[in-house]
Design an enzyme around this catalytic site. Structure first.
Site, short mmCIF file in Angstrom:
data_model
loop_
_atom_site.label_atom_id
_atom_site.label_comp_id
_atom_site.label_asym_id
_atom_site.label_seq_id
_atom_site.Cartn_x
_atom_site.Cartn_y
_atom_site.Cartn_z
N LYS A 1 -3.07 15.45 18.96
CA LYS A 1 -2.65 16.84 18.48
C LYS A 1 -1.39 16.78 17.81
CE LYS A 1 -5.99 19.39 20.32
NZ LYS A 1 -7.20 20.19 19.21
N ASP B 1 -21.92 17.73 14.20
CA ASP B 1 -20.92 16.90 14.77
C ASP B 1 -19.96 16.63 13.88
OD1 ASP B 1 -19.47 14.92 15.84
OD2 ASP B 1 -21.26 13.65 16.57
N VAL B 2 -18.75 17.18 14.31
CA VAL B 2 -17.94 17.05 13.14
C VAL B 2 -17.09 15.72 13.07
CG1 VAL B 2 -16.96 19.48 13.99
CG2 VAL B 2 -15.94 17.34 14.94
N TYR C 1 -5.02 12.30 23.81
CA TYR C 1 -5.03 13.72 23.42
C TYR C 1 -3.95 14.04 22.63
CZ TYR C 1 -5.87 18.80 23.80
OH TYR C 1 -6.02 20.26 23.66
N ASP D 1 -21.60 23.37 16.01
CA ASP D 1 -21.41 22.88 17.45
C ASP D 1 -22.25 21.74 17.61
OD1 ASP D 1 -20.84 22.16 20.21
OD2 ASP D 1 -19.28 24.06 19.97
N1 LIG Z 1 -8.55 25.43 26.72
C1 LIG Z 1 -7.16 24.97 26.71
O1 LIG Z 1 -6.52 25.01 27.76
C2 LIG Z 1 -6.93 24.45 25.47
C3 LIG Z 1 -5.45 24.22 25.27
C4 LIG Z 1 -4.74 23.85 24.45
C5 LIG Z 1 -5.65 23.45 23.17
N2 LIG Z 1 -7.11 23.57 23.11
C6 LIG Z 1 -7.90 23.26 22.24
O2 LIG Z 1 -8.82 24.44 21.85
C7 LIG Z 1 -9.83 23.74 21.17
C8 LIG Z 1 -11.19 24.45 21.54
O3 LIG Z 1 -11.45 23.89 23.01
P1 LIG Z 1 -11.81 24.81 24.35
O4 LIG Z 1 -10.67 24.88 25.19
O5 LIG Z 1 -12.55 26.22 23.62
O6 LIG Z 1 -12.83 23.97 24.92
P2 LIG Z 1 -14.48 24.17 25.19
O7 LIG Z 1 -14.77 22.71 25.74
O8 LIG Z 1 -14.86 25.35 26.07
O9 LIG Z 1 -15.20 24.16 23.66
C9 LIG Z 1 -14.94 23.19 22.52
C10 LIG Z 1 -16.24 23.11 21.97
O10 LIG Z 1 -16.05 21.98 21.09
C11 LIG Z 1 -17.34 21.52 20.82
N3 LIG Z 1 -17.29 19.95 20.51
C12 LIG Z 1 -16.82 19.07 21.15
N4 LIG Z 1 -16.99 17.86 20.25
C13 LIG Z 1 -17.82 18.31 19.09
C14 LIG Z 1 -18.18 17.58 17.97
N5 LIG Z 1 -18.04 16.39 17.83
N6 LIG Z 1 -18.70 18.36 16.88
C15 LIG Z 1 -18.59 19.80 17.00
N7 LIG Z 1 -18.25 20.34 18.13
C16 LIG Z 1 -17.70 19.43 19.20
C17 LIG Z 1 -18.01 21.26 22.24
O11 LIG Z 1 -19.21 21.17 22.10
C18 LIG Z 1 -17.64 22.72 22.81
O12 LIG Z 1 -18.66 23.74 22.49
C19 LIG Z 1 -9.80 22.44 21.32
O13 LIG Z 1 -9.38 22.00 19.98
C20 LIG Z 1 -8.80 22.07 22.39
O14 LIG Z 1 -8.15 21.07 22.12
C21 LIG Z 1 -7.56 24.25 24.42
#
Ligand SMILES: NC(=O)c1ccc[n+]([C@@H]2O[C@H](COP(=O)([O-])OP(=O)(O)OC[C@H]3O[C@@H](n4cnc5c(N)ncnc54)[C@H](O)[C@@H]3O)[C@@H](O)[C@H]2O)c1
Length: 252
Positions: free
Chosen positions: A159, A65-66, A155, A39
């Site tokens: 996606k 950082d991905v 987004y 992360d």
């Molecule tokens: N929470 C929702 O409602 C939801 C719904 C649909 C899809 N998603 C997807 O789920 C996945 C996880 O999101 P989440 O909801 O747990 O959010 P979150 O913000 O709680 O966690 C996301 C994590 O990704 C990390 N991150 C961001 N940019 C980064 C980078 N460049 N390199 C490495 N790490 C990085 C952040 O620091 C964070 O810790 C995402 O792909 C999101 O699009 C979430």
């Protein structure tokens, strides 16, 4: 929970410092995997590691950082000579900015993290998975992979596009024993709201029409359990699949 499902497996989880990534790292470790948590949020990753350690699980944290190829190369070389599972979870939202209002910085950032980052990680683990004769890649996409009313243009586009990547990897590398699948959550209780604050009043009003059918937010582990199953041998004939875990939202 199957505590021996991933015994002796090596797993990389991106976005492991928060939300679904953290829940995935915790679950995979609880089910026997040695987890490499990556992360940009180092404090969050440490909390994830502490929770895994408190349950006697194995977790190494690596800042990555991905979107940065050097970081990704360093991550893969630190993991060592075997990678069984890659969970591409890191992702960000786009403040609901529609096409007419999106700025280049938002577009580039969202595409870089949500799409190019998945490409960089998936590409990086392939040589090892091919050499060892197999592996499982699970990518977290979204309800926004199927429709337009859950986010802004960046987004939604990222996606949708990542589904093409998931299927392309499944088609070309399936014969080499590598499975690539996507999980599509609906709303989940996480910290993604930090990049979801609406910046366009009319666009959020318009998105609200689609969100009227949105189910209550799931817990992050309800998504992690699907990721874990797709990564496991129980899903050995599942490849190129797009699995909704959205409480039925896509059926509305
Ligand atoms: N929470 C929702 O409602 C939801 C719904 C649909 C899809 N998603 C997807 O789920 C996945 C996880 O999101 P989440 O909801 O747990 O959010 P979150 O913000 O709680 O966690 C996301 C994590 O990704 C990390 N991150 C961001 N940019 C980064 C980078 N460049 N390199 C490495 N790490 C990085 C952040 O620091 C964070 O810790 C995402 O792909 C999101 O699009 C979430």
């Amino acid at each position: 929970m199957d505590i021996s499902r991933h015994t002796d497996k090596i797993a990389i989880v991106t976005g492991a410092g928060s939300g679904i990534g953290r829940a995935t790292a915790i679950r995979l470790a609880a089910e026997g995997a040695s987890v490499f948590a990556c992360d940009v949020n180092e404090v969050g990753m440490q909390d994830t590691k502490d929770e895994i350690s408190s349950q006697d699980g194995q977790c190494v944290v690596i800042a990555c950082d991905v979107t940065n190829q050097l970081d990704v190369d360093r991550l893969v070389s630190q993991v060592g000579s075997r990678i069984d599972i890659l969970a591409n979870v890191a992702g960000i939202m786009d403040h609901f900015l529609p096409l007419g209002e999106v700025d280049d910085a938002t577009w580039d950032r969202v595409m870089n993290v949500n799409l190019t980052g998945v490409m960089r990680l998936s590409r990086a683990v392939l040589p090892m998975m091919i050499t060892q004769g197999g592996g499982a890649i699970v990518t977290v996409a979204s309800k926004a992979s199927l429709s337009a009313g859950a986010a802004g243009v960046s987004y939604t586009t990222s996606k949708h596009a990542v589904i093409g990547l998931v299927k392309s990897a499944a088609y070309f590398y399936g014969p080499k024993g590598i499975r690539s699948n996507a999980v599509l959550p609906g709303p989940v209780e996480t910290n993604i709201g930090t990049t979801a604050t609406p910046l366009s009043a009319w666009a959020i009003e318009r998105a609200g029409l689609s969100m009227a059918t949105m189910p209550p937010a799931a817990k992050a582990d309800q998504i992690a359990s699907v990721i874990s199953w797709l990564a496991s041998d129980e899903a050995s004939n599942v490849n190129g699949s797009v699995v909704s875990a959205d409480g039925g939202w896509a059926s509305a």
